[in-house]
Design an enzyme around this catalytic site. Structure first.
Site, mmCIF file in Angstrom:
data_model
loop_
_atom_site.group_PDB
_atom_site.id
_atom_site.type_symbol
_atom_site.label_atom_id
_atom_site.label_comp_id
_atom_site.label_asym_id
_atom_site.label_seq_id
_atom_site.Cartn_x
_atom_site.Cartn_y
_atom_site.Cartn_z
ATOM 1 N N ARG A 1 -6.490 3.494 -0.001
ATOM 2 C CA ARG A 1 -7.278 4.163 1.042
ATOM 3 C C ARG A 1 -8.772 3.938 0.800
ATOM 4 N NH1 ARG A 1 -5.225 8.488 0.355
ATOM 5 N NH2 ARG A 1 -3.791 8.656 2.111
ATOM 6 N N ASN B 1 -11.210 1.221 3.211
ATOM 7 C CA ASN B 1 -12.392 1.672 3.949
ATOM 8 C C ASN B 1 -13.661 0.970 3.481
ATOM 9 O OD1 ASN B 1 -11.899 4.179 5.891
ATOM 10 N ND2 ASN B 1 -10.477 4.375 4.170
ATOM 11 N N SER C 1 -1.328 4.480 -2.520
ATOM 12 C CA SER C 1 -2.060 4.926 -1.328
ATOM 13 C C SER C 1 -3.415 5.523 -1.703
ATOM 14 C CB SER C 1 -1.233 5.940 -0.543
ATOM 15 O OG SER C 1 -1.014 7.125 -1.294
#
Length: 288
Positions: free
Chosen positions: A212, A216, A208
């Site tokens: 992440r 993005n 994660s």
């Protein structure tokens, strides 16, 4: 662009492919597996190393130019950033000895990731077209945002994981860490379940952490490509018609608005990655 007859889908697909160590014949075919260790994304490594050197140079210049008097703007900016990172590190990691290494690590992560993210603010065709002109190959591939490559972000996250394991062993000892892995959180009677759960926790935090940042930046890169297509549509429409000036103005305004908003995104993502690194390393200092 790779060619005048490109469709919008071809344009986006071309820009989302990396310059790899594969041959020219095979590197444009795309990935066949999620994890493929038979090649290296050369552009991600090149830009990551160059920007890492640049970030180190800027911090070195800030430290070298430090004076006891009234600081200049650059020195003041570096000092504010350093104090901000140091204060955050103190609030999360209470071991003073560990902070001597972890705080500089956090500062390095923030500056390095910010610079890699900031490559997204360059015009999407600027460096790829320059690379195509340099190589003489109009189909040459080049991605300039290292953090839009999952390999880069997961490598950073795995680096944080290794540091977490190091501090787990350093603070608790290998035996103490293994005892914690098998006894927390449900007690020693459920040792296998505890160990499996802790392994899943380490794995999920690492995945994660990297995903992440990648998600993005990949999305931001894709939006810039879509905005660039507006400019392509305007250029392809010719000089006649009421839609020409509307497309041109909309292209400029959309690009400007997204670039301004993206400055917040690239800064926030660098901050979040650094903050999570502090949190995970801080958890390695805690006993369960």
């Amino acid at each position: 662009m790779a060619g005048e007859s490109m469709t919008a889908a071809d344009y986006i697909k071309h820009h989302l492919q990396s310059l790899t160590s594969l041959s020219d014949v095979t590197q444009g075919q795309g990935l066949k597996n999620i994890a493929d260790f038979s090649f290296i994304n050369l552009d991600a490594i090149f830009f990551a190393v160059v920007l890492g050197v640049l970030g180190s140079f800027l911090l070195w210049r800030g430290a070298k130019a430090a004076t006891a008097g009234v600081p200049g703007r650059f020195q003041a900016a570096v000092e504010i950033l350093y104090e901000f990172v140091d204060d955050m590190c103190k609030s999360i990691i209470h071991n003073e000895q560990s902070r001597k290494a972890v705080a500089p690590l956090g500062l390095t992560l923030f500056v390095w990731i910010f610079l890699m993210n900031a490559m997204d603010l360059l015009p999407v065709d600027l460096l790829p077209v320059a690379w195509q002109g340099l190589t003489g190959d109009h189909h040459a591939l080049l991605r300039v945002v290292p953090t839009a490559d999952l390999n880069t972000t997961l490598a950073l996250a795995i680096g944080v994981l290794i540091i977490c394991i190091y501090y787990n062993i350093k603070i608790k000892g290998f035996g103490g860490w293994m005892h914690e892995m098998f006894s927390a959180p449900f007690g020693s009677k459920l040792a296998p379940a505890n160990f499996l759960l802790n392994l899943v926790e380490f794995l999920s935090k690492t995945v994660s952490h990297g995903m992440r940042l990648f998600g993005n930046m990949y999305a931001g890169e894709l939006v810039f490509l879509l905005i660039a297509l507006l400019g392509g549509a305007w250029a392809a429409s010719g000089s006649v018609g009421v839609m020409d000036p509307i497309l041109f103005v909309f292209h400029i305004l959309a690009g400007l608005a997204w670039a301004i908003f993206h400055i917040l995104v690239i800064t926030l993502q660098a901050f979040i990655f650094m903050a999570l690194a502090f949190v995970y390393i801080g958890q390695a200092h805690d006993a369960h």
